[in-house]
Design an enzyme around this catalytic site. Structure first.
Site: not given
Ligand code: ATP
Ligand code: MG
Length: 433
Positions: A215, A407, A359, A356, A223-224, A217
């Site tokens: 990602r 996480r 999902s 979180e 937490r990311h 981001e």
């Molecule tokens: P957030 O809203 O917390 O950024 P997300 O909704 O974008 O997460 P999802 O696409 O739902 O993330 O990905 C499923 C799971 O993978 C998340 O619930 C989280 O536990 C994990 N995850 C996603 N993106 C990341 C990240 N950048 N770093 C660590 N864990 C991640």
């Molecule tokens: Mg999510």
């Protein structure tokens, strides 16, 4: 002479009293009291005291006095019960060999009298990992991954590996790392989502994957990560409720395996665990919005939850809980809307407090609806051809989720920063080690 079998420090017990043992490890500390020198030998399972009185071996005591901290050594010696020594035993050395001398000064203090900043620790991660507390985190991580894999295998899920170099975004958006793939542009995959669904079309029925997600981001949070590990499942002939049950049982199984098998490492980390009770509480998105509003936080229906909003929510709803039935608008195109109320979707997030963890959703398995939803998100259905074609020739109804492994570990061990849960984390500023 018969070859001696190497023992870990933790394996030394009453049976060894008076016997010779062979140990390998690192010099944790040395104390020289003149007539006697003490060293602490550390291996991955613990620490033991090496006690060398001058009269036992003038040669070994000379070597011990000189050896630098964190050097790698081999020791053969006699075990003695010693209530004052850490672990209750000491070893009187008959042979002491420095296999590899460490340089000085150390870039990071392994004994950690003064706690170092996380960044400094991550820069010298190989030394940081020599700290029992830090190594323990990854022993628990090992157990967590083993448990997840065992649980899903026992439930009939087939482990798969899907490509990480891909041609299209899973969900579009800007969170993609482009890479050059010969004469074309490609991307690092954000999620195995599309492939898991194609495998439902392939008739595998229940699959899981434990692998990296990437990602791009920009934000730097606790937490990311930019490279994370997700535990992902997809299951046919079920709905979101069905896979939520799998998820809560998996989390509970991981906790009970960690409690059962990692007592020592939990001690090193100084954390106590309680196995969460299932089923986890379910609250709807609407209820969550109400709670947050009631507590004075500004939020309107259709918003995603901000970090402060989740903090507020977690003051009311404790421990592990699901937030279900999200607005269709803020969930990905592959989430299934309710037939009678299409602005709401069969979706859920698993939360641990304000974090979180996962999902998931029942997915759209109807070709026409899927094409329409891809378009509505501003994406081009043409670039999803490999995915969409799997929906035209007998796609079963299905559901699934993605659970962030880093996480999950962070929340089990109550770590403050997700980077502590990853051996070599990748973030906005960190590409090494
Ligand atoms: P957030 O809203 O917390 O950024 P997300 O909704 O974008 O997460 P999802 O696409 O739902 O993330 O990905 C499923 C799971 O993978 C998340 O619930 C989280 O536990 C994990 N995850 C996603 N993106 C990341 C990240 N950048 N770093 C660590 N864990 C991640
Ligand atoms: Mg999510």
């Amino acid at each position: 002479m018969t070859e001696m079998i190497r023992k870990y420090t933790s394996e030394i017990g009453d049976d060894d009293d008076g016997k010779q043992v062979l140990l390998y490890g690192w010099i944790h500390e040395v104390r020289d009291l003149g007539g006697v020198a003490f060293a602490l030998l550390r291996d991955r399972e613990g620490i033991i005291q090496i006690t060398c009185p001058k009269k036992r071996s003038p040669e070994i005591i000379k070597k011990l006095r000189k050896v630098r901290r964190e050097s790698v050594v081999k020791v053969i010696g006699e075990v003695k019960k010693e209530p004052k020594a850490p672990g209750g035993f000491e070893v009187l050395p008959d042979e002491f060999e420095v296999l590899n001398e460490a340089d000085a000064p150390l870039p990071l203090d392994v004994v950690e009298k003064v706690p170092a900043e996380l960044d400094t620790r991550l820069d010298a991660r190989f030394l940081d990992l020599r700290k029992p507390r830090v190594q323990a985190i990854f022993r628990v991580r090992h157990q967590m991954i083993q448990s997840a894999r065992a649980f899903l295998s026992e439930e009939g899920f087939i482990e798969v590996q899907t490509p990480k170099i891909v041609s299209t975004a899973t969900e579009g958006g800007t969170e993609l790392f482009p890479i050059s793939y010969f004469e074309r542009e490609a991307f690092l995959n954000q999620s195995p989502q599309l492939y898991k669904q194609v495998l439902m079309g392939a008739g595998l029925e229940k699959v899981f994957e434990i692998g990296p997600i990437f990602r791009a981001e920009e934000h730097n949070t606790v937490r990311h990560l930019n490279e994370a590990i997700s535990i992902d499942i997809e299951q046919s002939f079920t709905d979101h409720e069905g896979v939520m049950k799998v998820l809560e049982r998996l989390v509970s199984r991981v906790y009970s395996d960690v409690v059962e098998n990692c007592e020592k490492y939990l001690d090193w980390i100084e954390v106590e665990l309680e196995v969460p009770e299932i089923p986890f509480q379910r609250i709807t998105y609407d209820e969550a919005i109400e709670i947050i509003k009631r507590k004075g936080e500004e939020i309107v229906w259709g918003d995603d939850f901000s970090t402060p909003a989740l903090k507020t929510l977690s003051e009311e709803v404790d421990g592990h809980y699901f937030i279900v039935d999200w607005p269709t608008e803020i969930k990905p195109f592959y989430a299934m809307p309710y037939e009678n109320e299409p602005e709401i979707s069969k979706t859920f997030d698993l939360m641990a407090g304000s974090l979180e963890l996962a999902s998931g959703a029942q997915r759209v398995h109807i070709y026409d609806l899927l094409v329409r939803k891809i378009g509505e998100k501003g994406l081009n259905p043409d670039s999803f051809e490999f995915y969409l074609s799997a929906f035209r020739y007998g796609m079963p109804p299905h559901a699934g989720w993605g659970l962030g492994a880093d996480r999950l570990l962070m929340s089990i061990l109550k770590l403050k920063n997700i980077r502590e849960a990853v051996i070599f984390p990748r973030d906005r500023n960190r590409l090494t080690p």
